[in-house]
Scaffold this motif. Structure first.
Motif, PDB file in Angstrom:
ATOM      1  N   VAL A   1       2.694  -7.097   4.269  1.00  0.00           N
ATOM      2  CA  VAL A   1       2.514  -6.247   3.460  1.00  0.00           C
ATOM      3  C   VAL A   1       3.675  -5.171   3.549  1.00  0.00           C
ATOM      4  O   VAL A   1       4.135  -4.878   4.688  1.00  0.00           O
ATOM      5  CB  VAL A   1       1.140  -5.453   3.954  1.00  0.00           C
ATOM      6  CG1 VAL A   1       0.949  -4.325   3.387  1.00  0.00           C
ATOM      7  CG2 VAL A   1       0.254  -6.383   3.729  1.00  0.00           C
TER       8      VAL A   1
ATOM      9  N   MET B   1       0.934  -1.115   0.001  1.00  0.00           N
ATOM     10  CA  MET B   1      -0.086  -0.031   0.049  1.00  0.00           C
ATOM     11  C   MET B   1       0.846   1.291  -0.132  1.00  0.00           C
ATOM     12  O   MET B   1       2.115   1.137   0.510  1.00  0.00           O
ATOM     13  CB  MET B   1      -1.008  -0.077   1.147  1.00  0.00           C
ATOM     14  CG  MET B   1      -0.418   0.259   2.515  1.00  0.00           C
ATOM     15  SD  MET B   1      -1.615   0.146   3.845  1.00  0.00           S
ATOM     16  CE  MET B   1      -1.241  -1.412   4.311  1.00  0.00           C
ATOM     17  N   GLN B   2       0.361   2.295  -0.466  1.00  0.00           N
ATOM     18  CA  GLN B   2       1.343   3.550  -0.775  1.00  0.00           C
ATOM     19  C   GLN B   2       0.291   4.772   0.131  1.00  0.00           C
ATOM     20  O   GLN B   2      -0.793   4.868  -0.303  1.00  0.00           O
ATOM     21  CB  GLN B   2       1.476   3.784  -2.003  1.00  0.00           C
ATOM     22  CG  GLN B   2       2.258   5.162  -2.185  1.00  0.00           C
ATOM     23  CD  GLN B   2       3.294   5.224  -3.313  1.00  0.00           C
ATOM     24  OE1 GLN B   2       3.287   4.136  -4.169  1.00  0.00           O
ATOM     25  NE2 GLN B   2       4.064   6.323  -3.425  1.00  0.00           N
ATOM     26  N   LEU B   3       1.188   5.321   0.646  1.00  0.00           N
ATOM     27  CA  LEU B   3       0.888   6.841   1.283  1.00  0.00           C
ATOM     28  C   LEU B   3       1.634   8.016   0.430  1.00  0.00           C
ATOM     29  O   LEU B   3       2.884   7.608   0.610  1.00  0.00           O
ATOM     30  CB  LEU B   3       0.881   6.778   2.720  1.00  0.00           C
ATOM     31  CG  LEU B   3      -0.211   5.899   3.514  1.00  0.00           C
ATOM     32  CD1 LEU B   3      -0.079   6.104   4.988  1.00  0.00           C
ATOM     33  CD2 LEU B   3      -1.694   6.640   3.380  1.00  0.00           C
TER      34      LEU B   3
ATOM     35  N   LEU C   1       4.360  -1.068   3.182  1.00  0.00           N
ATOM     36  CA  LEU C   1       3.846   0.204   3.219  1.00  0.00           C
ATOM     37  C   LEU C   1       4.736   1.177   2.490  1.00  0.00           C
ATOM     38  O   LEU C   1       6.157   1.444   3.161  1.00  0.00           O
ATOM     39  CB  LEU C   1       3.643   0.693   4.663  1.00  0.00           C
ATOM     40  CG  LEU C   1       2.908   2.145   4.941  1.00  0.00           C
ATOM     41  CD1 LEU C   1       1.714   2.483   4.166  1.00  0.00           C
ATOM     42  CD2 LEU C   1       2.967   2.458   6.375  1.00  0.00           C
TER      43      LEU C   1
ATOM     44  N   HIS D   1      -7.611   5.467   4.392  1.00  0.00           N
ATOM     45  CA  HIS D   1      -6.081   5.006   5.382  1.00  0.00           C
ATOM     46  C   HIS D   1      -6.095   3.522   5.300  1.00  0.00           C
ATOM     47  O   HIS D   1      -6.902   2.854   5.062  1.00  0.00           O
ATOM     48  CB  HIS D   1      -6.987   5.355   6.721  1.00  0.00           C
ATOM     49  CG  HIS D   1      -7.924   4.760   7.336  1.00  0.00           C
ATOM     50  ND1 HIS D   1      -8.985   5.030   7.054  1.00  0.00           N
ATOM     51  CD2 HIS D   1      -7.938   3.703   8.081  1.00  0.00           C
ATOM     52  CE1 HIS D   1      -9.977   4.133   7.535  1.00  0.00           C
ATOM     53  NE2 HIS D   1      -9.246   3.316   8.104  1.00  0.00           N
ATOM     54  N   PRO D   2      -4.904   3.258   5.921  1.00  0.00           N
ATOM     55  CA  PRO D   2      -4.377   1.934   5.974  1.00  0.00           C
ATOM     56  C   PRO D   2      -4.729   1.348   7.393  1.00  0.00           C
ATOM     57  O   PRO D   2      -4.923   2.309   8.262  1.00  0.00           O
ATOM     58  CB  PRO D   2      -2.624   1.764   5.867  1.00  0.00           C
ATOM     59  CG  PRO D   2      -2.389   3.273   6.587  1.00  0.00           C
ATOM     60  CD  PRO D   2      -3.510   4.193   5.919  1.00  0.00           C
TER      61      PRO D   2
ATOM     62  N   TRP E   1      10.263   3.284   2.362  1.00  0.00           N
ATOM     63  CA  TRP E   1       9.353   1.945   2.817  1.00  0.00           C
ATOM     64  C   TRP E   1       9.545   1.146   3.823  1.00  0.00           C
ATOM     65  O   TRP E   1      10.672   1.169   4.425  1.00  0.00           O
ATOM     66  CB  TRP E   1       9.843   0.999   1.259  1.00  0.00           C
ATOM     67  CG  TRP E   1       9.913   1.596  -0.156  1.00  0.00           C
ATOM     68  CD1 TRP E   1       8.997   2.766  -0.627  1.00  0.00           C
ATOM     69  CD2 TRP E   1       9.810   0.767  -1.181  1.00  0.00           C
ATOM     70  NE1 TRP E   1       8.940   2.940  -1.795  1.00  0.00           N
ATOM     71  CE2 TRP E   1       9.441   1.670  -2.426  1.00  0.00           C
ATOM     72  CE3 TRP E   1      10.477  -0.437  -1.518  1.00  0.00           C
ATOM     73  CZ2 TRP E   1       9.657   1.157  -3.577  1.00  0.00           C
ATOM     74  CZ3 TRP E   1      10.701  -0.826  -2.799  1.00  0.00           C
ATOM     75  CH2 TRP E   1      10.053   0.076  -4.012  1.00  0.00           C
TER      76      TRP E   1
END
Length: 113
Positions: free
Chosen positions: A45, A1-3, A47, A62-63, A39
């Motif tokens: 997972v 997942m990316q923010l 992030l 959001h995660p 990272w």
């Protein structure tokens, strides 16, 4: 997942995600490292925090990160000056919301045992 995150704030990301939340930093591939960002691994997972030129925090999306022990994280977040918000319970979990240093919404969930 990316923010997304603003440029040149990798140290703040490391403090929050690494030091407070306890995620392990992963090395970025050399050809991507020049873009900035950081990272982390969270179990199986990854992030990724990627630099976004016109950064705006994710206020709703959001995660949700499952944690083993929520109470020590709440204490560490509070001590570091991060707001902790309790929300309606969901079956099987105790949960809180907080914001990373950039204003991205983060959910932390502890399974009820």
């Amino acid at each position: 997942m990316q923010l997304a995150m603003p440029a040149a704030h990798e140290d703040a990301a490391r403090r929050f995600y690494g030091d407070i939340l306890g995620l392990k930093e992963l090395p970025k591939p050399a050809d991507l490292a020049t873009r900035g960002g950081v990272w982390f691994s969270c179990g199986a997972v990854q992030l990724h925090l990627g630099v976004e030129k016109e950064f705006r925090p994710a206020l709703k999306a959001h995660p949700g990160l499952v944690v083993d022990r929520l109470a020590p994280l709440v204490a560490a977040l509070t001590e570091a000056g991060h707001n902790v918000k309790h929300d309606v319970p969901i079956a099987g979990f105790t949960r809180i919301f907080t914001d990373d240093p950039f204003g991205n919404r983060i959910e932390l969930l502890e399974p009820n045992r």
